[in-house]
Design an enzyme around this catalytic site. Structure first.
Site, short mmCIF file in Angstrom:
data_model
loop_
_atom_site.label_atom_id
_atom_site.label_comp_id
_atom_site.label_asym_id
_atom_site.label_seq_id
_atom_site.Cartn_x
_atom_site.Cartn_y
_atom_site.Cartn_z
N ARG A 168 0.85 -1.20 0.00
CA ARG A 168 0.00 0.00 0.00
C ARG A 168 0.88 1.24 0.00
NH1 ARG A 168 -4.93 1.34 4.18
NH2 ARG A 168 -3.32 1.10 5.79
N ASP A 450 -3.79 2.28 13.94
CA ASP A 450 -2.98 3.06 13.01
C ASP A 450 -3.58 4.46 12.88
OD1 ASP A 450 -5.15 2.84 11.29
OD2 ASP A 450 -4.12 1.56 9.83
#
Length: 544
Positions: A168, A450
């Site tokens: 990603r 996160d």
């Protein structure tokens, strides 16, 4: 001593080069490839970011999103399909995600998951060294030379069988200010993609898979078209057949939810499906409808997958993907084992099981977990519900309307509480403190969090103070959320944490984003913090 590298004309690297491996990653040929992609596509990226600003003005004025009339023909055409799944991503029942540090990469690839998403975005604080070392780790993982020796003497290396690697890159909004091309910062998205693709595209094919990606935070099909054009140019330039790349798009913004079919269509032979990036999706709801008091959300803990707008979004992802023959991936289970409390651990793991059972029975083709201990739980659920490699045969025929996709009304109503406010402020402060120290994936309250959780947390505080939302205090009395209340709770929650320069800076940034700028929403927490983690030369250039 930092190494020097030779750069192509017009390219400057302002970050330090710590070793020969990093120098090899930033070879002159790799930088030339990066510069070619940046020069070709960066103006379009900036134009699309400006289009986001204009679209936001329309939403602020009351023009809420709906399905696009200009692409109705794409949605109406039953004939087109996405490509067949690529090698190594036919069966995606349990994917693990995490940052790109060396030990994490080895453990994730060895975890027993079907895939590992190596995250240069929300799970990583984008320090220059983290981004550069992460690229070294991707290359070494694919050529199976990766190993790690811990300070305690433990040796880590790859098993014979490992998960398929997906990467990603950072979102379109982020720059990589340690690389300057023709006097301007490089796109973080293009940097992450280009450096990985240059070094790893062909070895990933040789490893029996391919260069596979997750694409974050897109807001329109035109942004997907940009990625597709980058993919085509990158493949053509390096002699890789078109369609070798596969990309799964995270549907983590409310605007992308209205363009799912168009996003798959734009990626053409590169599409690998859609994923429910659910925490960022909640953040997007707050951000896009910040002007509208009727869209205020209650305490974060009460915004689950059963609330109307989340349930509608999940059903539409599955319906859209299966209609077009691509994977519909479920969301993250962020729980981590609670070793010191077996009863609490059992309850947490049961919560994971129920979440994955809901996803599997809805029709998802796989799911995400944050910790290896969750893999057997998720796998068992999907094995029972999904005996084949996917559930593309599951067709959801119900109509999902624009009103359903933005319906934030919770049955019975849920209040905003002092406990919810304190939880948000504590998480925002703790996460930002870690991020400023270079850590992007942090355990809090038995969850691996996160940037998405921190974004929801700080944006809810902003939303409540902006709209002077009624809040139920711990003494059961109600009052509107005020600047004084938020400042007091920030002080109190910061006082419970270990003092550090990073915590003091995190407190300053949180106050700036929630109290000082209470009449203007700050788009991304990570953008607000980025200047603090730049290396000296990049910081000096950024301030000139």
């Amino acid at each position: 001593m930092a190494l020097r590298i030779d750069c192509p004309r017009g390219v400057e690297v302002l970050g330090s080069i710590a070793n020969d491996q990093q120098a090899a990653i930033l070879s002159q040929d790799a930088l030339q490839f990066l510069a070619t992609l940046h020069r070709t596509f960066n103006e379009r990226r900036i134009s699309l970011l400006n289009a986001r600003v204009e679209r936001q003005k329309q939403i602020d004025a009351g023009a809420f999103p709906t399905f696009l009339s200009e692409t109705a023909n794409v949605r109406a055409d039953d004939a087109w399909r996405g490509p067949k799944p690529g090698p190594g991503i036919t069966d995606r029942r349990v994917e693990i995600t995490g940052p790109v540090d060396r030990k994490m990469v080895i453990n994730a690839l060895n975890s027993g998951a079907t895939q590992f998403m190596a995250d240069f975005e929300d799970s990583s604080a984008p320090t220059w060294q983290q981004m550069l070392s992460g690229q070294v780790n991707m290359r070494d993982a694919l050529n199976r030379s990766i190993s790690f020796d811990a300070p305690n003497g433990k040796h880590y290396q790859l098993n014979k069988e490992v998960a398929t690697l997906l990467v990603r890159p950072r979102g379109w909004h982020l720059d990589e200010k340690h690389v300057i091309i023709d006097g301007r910062p490089c796109s973080g998205s293009i940097f992450d993609f280009a450096i990985f693709f240059f070094h790893c595209a062909k070895i990933s094919v040789e490893a029996g898979q391919g260069p596979y990606f997750y694409l974050p935070k897109m807001e329109s099909h035109l942004e997907a078209r940009l990625w597709n054009d980058i993919f085509n140019m990158a493949q053509d330039t390096l002699g890789v057949p078109r369609g070798t790349i596969r990309a799964t798009v995270l549907i983590e913004t409310i605007l992308a939810a209205f363009e799912m079919e168009e996003i798959i269509y734009e990626l053409r032979e590169h599409s690998a499906g859609l994923n429910c990036g659910r925490w960022d999706y909640i953040f997007s709801m707050i951000k896009k409808f910040w002007k509208h008091p009727g869209m205020v959300l209650p305490d974060r803990k009460n915004v689950g997958m059963d609330v109307p707008f989340m349930d509608a979004y999940v059903r539409l992802v599955i319906k859209t993907c299966h209609r077009r023959g691509v994977h519909a991936m479920g969301g993250m289970a962020a729980q981590i084992p609670i070793k010191e409390n077996p009863a609490a651990n059992d309850a947490a793991m049961e919560k994971v099981r129920q979440d994955k059972l809901r996803e599997a029975t809805y029709g998802h083709d796989g799911t995400w977990v944050a910790h290896p201990a969750l893999i057997p739980i998720a796998k068992k659920v999907f094995d029972e519900v999904m005996p084949g490699p996917n559930q593309m045969h599951v067709r959801r025929e119900e109509e999902i309307t624009p009103i359903e996709l933005i319906n934030t009304k919770l049955e019975g109503g849920c209040p905003v509480t002092e406990g919810g406010m304190r939880a948000n402020i504590s998480v925002a402060l703790s996460y930002m403190e870690n991020w400023l120290r270079g850590v992007g994936c942090v355990p809090f309250n038995n969850l691996m969090e996160d940037a998405a959780t921190a974004e929801i947390s700080r944006s809810q505080v902003w939303q409540w103070i902006h709209h002077k939302t009624p809040i139920t205090m711990e003494d059961s009395k109600q009052q509107p959320v005020t600047s004084d209340l938020v400042l007091r709770i920030i002080d109190e929650e910061a006082g419970k944490l270990k003092s550090s320069p990073e915590l003091n800076r995190a407190k300053e940034i949180l106050i700036d984003m929630t109290v000082k700028k209470q009449d203007q929403f700050v788009d991304f927490l990570t953008s607000a913090c980025y200047a603090d983690i730049l290396e000296p030369e990049a910081k000096k250039r950024a301030t000139n």
